[in-house]
Structures are given as C-alpha cells and as structure tokens.
Scaffold this motif. Structure first.
Motif, PDB file in Angstrom:
ATOM      1  N   ALA A 114      -1.592   6.098   7.144  1.00 42.18           N
ATOM      2  CA  ALA A 114      -1.081   4.725   7.059  1.00 42.18           C
ATOM      3  C   ALA A 114      -2.122   3.713   7.513  1.00 42.18           C
ATOM      4  CB  ALA A 114       0.185   4.593   7.905  1.00 42.18           C
ATOM      5  N   ILE A 158       2.879  -0.971   9.590  1.00 40.76           N
ATOM      6  CA  ILE A 158       3.528   0.149  10.267  1.00 40.76           C
ATOM      7  C   ILE A 158       3.691  -0.231  11.733  1.00 40.76           C
ATOM      8  CG2 ILE A 158       3.137   2.485  11.145  1.00 40.76           C
ATOM      9  CD1 ILE A 158       4.050   2.620   8.357  1.00 40.76           C
ATOM     10  N   SER A 179      -2.450   0.959   4.834  1.00 40.40           N
ATOM     11  CA  SER A 179      -1.640  -0.224   5.154  1.00 40.40           C
ATOM     12  C   SER A 179      -2.521  -1.361   5.667  1.00 40.40           C
ATOM     13  CB  SER A 179      -0.583   0.124   6.206  1.00 40.40           C
ATOM     14  OG  SER A 179       0.252   1.169   5.749  1.00 40.40           O
ATOM     15  N   PRO A 215       2.290   6.318   2.492  1.00 46.28           N
ATOM     16  CA  PRO A 215       1.898   5.616   3.712  1.00 46.28           C
ATOM     17  C   PRO A 215       1.435   4.178   3.494  1.00 46.28           C
ATOM     18  CG  PRO A 215       0.104   7.014   3.000  1.00 46.28           C
ATOM     19  CD  PRO A 215       1.234   7.238   2.035  1.00 46.28           C
TER      20      PRO A 215
END
Length: 311
Positions: free
Chosen positions: A90, A68, A94, A63
């Motif tokens: 995520a 995203i 992220s 992830p």
C-alpha cells in the motif's frame, strides 16, 4: 472519489474509529461525496476491538488506496506477516499512509518509518525509538508528516490527524465545518504539544483547582501568592503549603508552566509577534519568556514556532 482504507486488527482501539466519522462528515460538506471509506483487515469479517466491540471489515485486496490509515492498540503486539506485507504494498500503491497512536509501531515493524520523522502516544514514544532506532521519533507532537507518511499522537489526536488530511484534500473551510459538527476546537497544529500543564499539576482539592483556574484566566495579571490565596479562601501561608502538598510544585513554578503553555499555543496557532505573546501571557518581557521556554522545552520560542509551521 478518494478511497480511504482504515486498517484494523484483533485488539485495535475502538476510539480510532472516529476517523471514519470525519470522512463521513466531509462528504456532507461537499457537492459530491469526496471519500469512499472501507474498514479493512487481513481476513475480513468481524474483528474484535480491545473494548470487546466488533466491527465488520472487508479483506485486504487491491492496495491502491488514496490513503491507508492504521489504527492503534491498547496492547502492542507483533503484527502478522500478511498485515506487514499489505502495508508495504500500500505504501507503494497509495498516495498517503497514516497511523493513529500506537499504529506507528505497525508501520515501524513494516520498515515504513525507517529514516522518517514520526510520533506516537507520548507514553510509548521512547519504547518506539528503542525498538526501532532507524525511525526518528518525536514524542511531543500531535502529528507529523514526512513525505507520504503521516503519524499521530494517541487517542483523540486521531481527530487532529484526520482533520489535517481533509484540510490537505478539501481546504480549511471544510475541515473547520467538520470540527464544528464534532463540537471540538479546530484541529491542533502538528507541532503542538501533547502535554497539558493543568493535567500535570493534578490538584486534589477544589480550593487549589479554583485558584489554578483563576490563574489560567488571568495570566496577564501579576498573580501573587496573596491574590491566589484570596481566591482559595486561605491565608498565604496555608495556600503555599497546600499548593505544594497537592501539586508538588511551588505556586510560582506552576504559574510559569501555565504561562509557557498559553504562550506556546499562541505561537503555534497564530501570527502574533513574540512581544505580543509575552505581554498577553504575563511575562514581563521577551527575555523572561525565552528563559522559561528553555527551562520547559529546552528550546526558545522561535524554535517552537518554526516546528509548528512544519507542514
């Protein structure tokens, strides 16, 4: 190189795939490719959009993406536990998490919008707020950035969102070059309104449409009923009656809406003084413009400008 994961699911809106093109074009305007884009889904393989077009996807894995981006859907349906779990992983792994259009419902379902400012397609904004009261939904914004979470309005607002993401990464010159290649105006600011006065009026005849188009191009002029009637090749009485029948508004109220919209765009996209904006859009003075803004938006021009400057 920044890894971009575009998340799709059965029934996603195919228009949102324009996001992929924006990062592709960004790679053409840098010395070395800046982005690696993957279209991903829970199980991988072909995923069918609401239009019936299928796209090939990679299955969820690590992830830890740079960004995203969750696509939206024409029909809002509950998300799978696997999708929601991946998005929460995520979010932590992220740098940025974003949604396009009704993709905000997916983020909200995952709890990602709790306590955050967010937006979505204007037609679904109140439903989003009702279903997820812990989110702070603003229904009249093109996109909103709250920390690491970005949300956008519907349909073509995904272009504005992705151009803003690229601008954040690579600078305004690259995002402008992409906008040129897309044959669109440079991206709208996040605080800009989702609504259009011309679309709201929806005149049915060419005569009234021509009069409105003329008015929009001559906002600095007084724009009397007689002047607009002459453009429409009608008597003032015939024009006023036809205008009300077709737009459900008086000519004066419609012209005010066009002036307010033009003034708002100037405030959001430029650094003009309030006095200059009032003069260029046909308001006699700043006080009249202020009263018109309060009628239209419930806020004065200065508040609209401040909202547009929110990064």
């Amino acid at each position: 190189m920044k890894r971009i994961g575009v998340v799709v699911f059965p029934g996603f809106q195919i228009l949102d795939m324009v996001a992929v093109s924006i990062f592709e074009l960004a790679n053409q305007d840098t010395d070395e490719p800046a982005y690696e884009v993957a279209v991903i889904s829970e199980h991988g393989g072909m995923v069918r959009s609401s239009a019936g077009v299928e796209v090939g996807t990679q299955p969820f894995g690590d992830p830890a993406y740079d960004t995203i981006i969750v696509t939206g859907a024409m029909e809002i349906a509950p998300s799978s536990p696997g999708l929601l779990a991946f998005l929460n992983d995520a979010l932590a792994a992220s740098r940025r998490t974003a949604s396009i259009c009704t993709g905000a419902f997916v983020l909200a379902e995952a709890g990602i919008l709790d306590g955050r400012n967010a937006t979505t397609h204007w037609a679904h904004a109140r439903d989003l707020q009702r279903r997820f009261p812990r989110a702070r939904v603003e229904e009249d914004r093109i996109f909103i950035v709250d920390g690491s979470v970005w949300t956008s309005a519907g349909m073509t607002a995904c272009i504005d969102l992705c151009l803003a993401l690229v601008e954040n990464d690579l600078g305004v010159a690259v995002s402008r070059a992409i906008a040129k290649k897309l044959v669109v105006y440079h991206r709208r600011t996040g605080g800009q309104s989702q609504y259009s006065a011309m679309l709201d009026l929806e005149p049915k005849s060419d005569r009234i449409q021509n009069a409105l188009s003329y008015a929009k191009s001559h906002l600095r002029e007084p724009l009397s009923v007689e002047q607009l009637a002459d453009v429409a090749h009608l008597s003032p009485r015939q024009f006023s009656r036809a205008f009300r029948d077709e737009t459900r508004q008086s000519p004066a109220r419609a012209i005010e809406a066009l002036r307010v919209e033009a003034a708002r765009t100037m405030l959001e996209t430029g650094r003009h003084s309030i006095e200059t904006v009032a003069a260029d859009t046909g308001f006699i003075d700043t006080e009249r413009m202020r009263r018109a803004f309060l009628r239209a938006y419930g806020q004065p021009p200065q508040a609209i400008r401040r909202a547009a400057r929110v990064p």
